[in-house]
Design a protein around this motif. Structure first.
Motif, PDB file in Angstrom:
ATOM      1  N   TYR A   1     -76.439  19.887  -9.592  1.00 25.37           N
ATOM      2  CA  TYR A   1     -76.128  21.062  -9.162  1.00 25.37           C
ATOM      3  C   TYR A   1     -76.546  22.371 -10.244  1.00 25.37           C
ATOM      4  O   TYR A   1     -76.359  22.096 -11.399  1.00 25.37           O
ATOM      5  CB  TYR A   1     -74.411  21.139  -9.002  1.00 25.37           C
ATOM      6  CG  TYR A   1     -73.804  22.484  -8.538  1.00 25.37           C
ATOM      7  CD1 TYR A   1     -73.532  22.816  -6.994  1.00 25.37           C
ATOM      8  CD2 TYR A   1     -73.607  23.700  -9.408  1.00 25.37           C
ATOM      9  CE1 TYR A   1     -73.353  24.020  -6.677  1.00 25.37           C
ATOM     10  CE2 TYR A   1     -73.048  24.524  -9.090  1.00 25.37           C
ATOM     11  CZ  TYR A   1     -72.794  24.951  -7.617  1.00 25.37           C
ATOM     12  OH  TYR A   1     -72.480  26.034  -7.118  1.00 25.37           O
ATOM     13  N   PRO A   2     -76.977  23.532  -9.802  1.00 27.83           N
ATOM     14  CA  PRO A   2     -76.938  23.866  -8.268  1.00 27.83           C
ATOM     15  C   PRO A   2     -78.348  23.693  -7.512  1.00 27.83           C
ATOM     16  O   PRO A   2     -78.831  23.834  -6.561  1.00 27.83           O
ATOM     17  CB  PRO A   2     -76.660  25.566  -8.321  1.00 27.83           C
ATOM     18  CG  PRO A   2     -77.214  25.786  -9.680  1.00 27.83           C
ATOM     19  CD  PRO A   2     -77.045  24.574 -10.603  1.00 27.83           C
TER      20      PRO A   2
ATOM     21  N   ALA B   1     -68.926  19.528  -0.907  1.00 17.66           N
ATOM     22  CA  ALA B   1     -69.946  18.081  -1.161  1.00 17.66           C
ATOM     23  C   ALA B   1     -69.036  16.812  -1.320  1.00 17.66           C
ATOM     24  O   ALA B   1     -69.769  15.974  -1.485  1.00 17.66           O
ATOM     25  CB  ALA B   1     -70.789  18.549  -2.129  1.00 17.66           C
TER      26      ALA B   1
ATOM     27  N   GLU C   1     -74.555  18.601 -13.666  1.00 18.58           N
ATOM     28  CA  GLU C   1     -74.222  19.536 -12.984  1.00 18.58           C
ATOM     29  C   GLU C   1     -74.138  20.938 -14.038  1.00 18.58           C
ATOM     30  O   GLU C   1     -73.473  20.868 -14.960  1.00 18.58           O
ATOM     31  CB  GLU C   1     -72.689  19.538 -12.685  1.00 18.58           C
ATOM     32  CG  GLU C   1     -72.563  18.131 -11.865  1.00 18.58           C
ATOM     33  CD  GLU C   1     -73.528  17.444 -11.092  1.00 18.58           C
ATOM     34  OE1 GLU C   1     -73.756  18.268  -9.913  1.00 18.58           O
ATOM     35  OE2 GLU C   1     -73.773  16.364 -10.996  1.00 18.58           O
TER      36      GLU C   1
ATOM     37  N   TYR D   1     -78.468  21.121  -4.685  1.00 25.12           N
ATOM     38  CA  TYR D   1     -77.249  21.290  -3.619  1.00 25.12           C
ATOM     39  C   TYR D   1     -77.706  21.670  -2.288  1.00 25.12           C
ATOM     40  O   TYR D   1     -78.929  22.298  -2.175  1.00 25.12           O
ATOM     41  CB  TYR D   1     -76.396  22.533  -4.166  1.00 25.12           C
ATOM     42  CG  TYR D   1     -75.277  23.020  -2.986  1.00 25.12           C
ATOM     43  CD1 TYR D   1     -74.179  22.022  -2.803  1.00 25.12           C
ATOM     44  CD2 TYR D   1     -75.639  24.087  -2.131  1.00 25.12           C
ATOM     45  CE1 TYR D   1     -73.533  22.219  -1.718  1.00 25.12           C
ATOM     46  CE2 TYR D   1     -74.765  24.183  -1.196  1.00 25.12           C
ATOM     47  CZ  TYR D   1     -73.677  23.429  -0.837  1.00 25.12           C
ATOM     48  OH  TYR D   1     -72.953  23.503   0.141  1.00 25.12           O
TER      49      TYR D   1
ATOM     50  N   ARG E   1     -74.891  30.723  -9.045  1.00 22.53           N
ATOM     51  CA  ARG E   1     -74.271  29.737  -8.957  1.00 22.53           C
ATOM     52  C   ARG E   1     -74.259  28.869 -10.272  1.00 22.53           C
ATOM     53  O   ARG E   1     -73.085  28.495 -10.736  1.00 22.53           O
ATOM     54  CB  ARG E   1     -74.869  28.624  -7.961  1.00 22.53           C
ATOM     55  CG  ARG E   1     -74.665  28.717  -6.569  1.00 22.53           C
ATOM     56  CD  ARG E   1     -75.353  27.909  -5.550  1.00 22.53           C
ATOM     57  NE  ARG E   1     -74.871  28.255  -4.067  1.00 22.53           N
ATOM     58  CZ  ARG E   1     -75.462  27.827  -2.979  1.00 22.53           C
ATOM     59  NH1 ARG E   1     -76.355  26.974  -3.250  1.00 22.53           N
ATOM     60  NH2 ARG E   1     -75.205  28.119  -1.662  1.00 22.53           N
TER      61      ARG E   1
ATOM     62  N   THR F   1     -75.577  14.995  -8.907  1.00 18.74           N
ATOM     63  CA  THR F   1     -75.988  15.823  -7.804  1.00 18.74           C
ATOM     64  C   THR F   1     -77.170  16.794  -8.207  1.00 18.74           C
ATOM     65  O   THR F   1     -77.910  17.597  -7.432  1.00 18.74           O
ATOM     66  CB  THR F   1     -75.149  16.546  -7.130  1.00 18.74           C
ATOM     67  OG1 THR F   1     -74.593  17.619  -7.575  1.00 18.74           O
ATOM     68  CG2 THR F   1     -74.120  15.447  -6.587  1.00 18.74           C
TER      69      THR F   1
END
Length: 328
Positions: free
Chosen positions: A286-287, A55, A9, A290, A40, A284
């Protein structure tokens, strides 16, 4: 409810962005970090936490986005690494239940990078380091960089190998000829990033780094950065190497993999076949990856895993991996 710890992330600081802009080495990928993505990346507070909540992510392990400090002047990168890691320490201290951190290192100064890794790991919340592949033209297996891996192994700190765009000569030969923005995208998120990161792991293996440091643990994103899918061919390298173990042993004993927001059940099944349920970690990306609607959480819930293995994927494997870190 299963706690979700997401380990890839990203964030960025204005100072690192300015250093990239002033550097003679331009990789063209800073254009990916504009607009909403830029805002972000810069946010280490309420906005980020709100999107984590949306999320279903309980904890983010924060890391500087690619190419981190790898292409900067050595002296400049030392100061920036310390400054950025101090920011990470303050962020974790402010939100200790929501954030952990991968240290950013001045890899152009390997001795200083090793010291910075020791300094950061001694602090609460730091859980290893993220390296963005090579430093300029030096691949990760270059002898100059060995102090970083020696220190990571000594501390029990995992090393996440993140993609970086190939150097210009490689880009021109393999990924060029289509014009912008296709050339850069092809050399980056289209394919080049992923070959670059996977090859770095293979190079570490062939160079005997895991024979020298058998407990060293590496993480690859994007379900193993392509090379996981060619292990059968890579195994054939054993015919010409003098390694202490078969090639696939290094994949199974020194490697963890994570999806980086690629919610593919097929890729997960391949990863499970190679490294097993005890060596997959949740992330994930991120960003960049996302999307509203908590697709990562839905992926986990729909995964064909036992409840025990779902918990390992969600947080258990990460907790076990980082529980052995030595904080001197």
């Amino acid at each position: 409810m299963t706690k979700l710890i997401a380990i890839e992330e990203h964030f960025l600081t204005p100072d690192i962005r300015a250093a990239w802009a002033a550097s003679p080495i331009q990789d063209g990928t800073s254009a990916f970090d504009r607009g909403e993505i830029e805002s972000r990346l810069d946010d280490l507070g309420g906005g980020r936490i709100a999107l984590m909540d949306e999320a279903g992510i309980d904890v983010q392990v924060l890391s500087v986005t690619t190419p981190a400090l790898h292409n900067l002047d050595p002296e400049q990168s030392i100061d920036l690494a310390r400054q950025t890691n101090d920011l990470l320490a303050a962020t974790v201290a402010k939100h200790p239940t929501r954030f952990q951190a991968f240290a950013v290192l001045p890899t152009a100064s390997p001795a200083e990078a090793a010291l910075e890794l020791e300094r950061t790991i001694a602090q609460p919340g730091f859980a290893g380091t993220m390296l963005c592949g090579r430093t300029r033209d030096k691949n990760l297996d270059h002898p100059d960089l060995r102090p970083i891996f020696a220190t990571a192994a000594k501390l029990g700190a995992p090393v996440f190998i993140h993609p970086q765009i190939p150097q210009r000569s490689v880009r021109d030969v393999l990924y060029g000829g289509f014009g912008e923005p296709i050339d850069t995208a092809f050399a980056a998120f289209g394919l080049g990033w992923h070959y670059e990161a996977g090859i770095q792991f293979v190079r570490l293996t062939l160079a005997g780094v895991f024979d020298e440091f058998p407990d060293l643990q590496i993480i690859l994103g994007h379900w193993g950065e392509v090379v996981l899918f060619y292990l059968e061919r890579l195994n054939a390298l054993a015919r010409v190497t003098k390694l202490q173990r078969p090639i696939d042993d290094y994949f199974r004993q020194n490697l963890y993999v994570t999806p980086s927001g690629m919610w593919s059940q097929e890729y997960m099944q391949r990863s499970l076949k190679i490294v097993g349920p005890e060596r997959i970690l949740f992330s994930t990306d991120y960003p960049y990856q996302y999307r509203p609607g908590a697709p990562g959480k839905a992926f986990l819930e729909a995964a064909g895993l036992s409840e025990q293995h779902k918990k390992l994927f969600a947080n258990g494997n990460w907790r076990r991996l980082t529980s052995s870190i030595q904080r001197f």
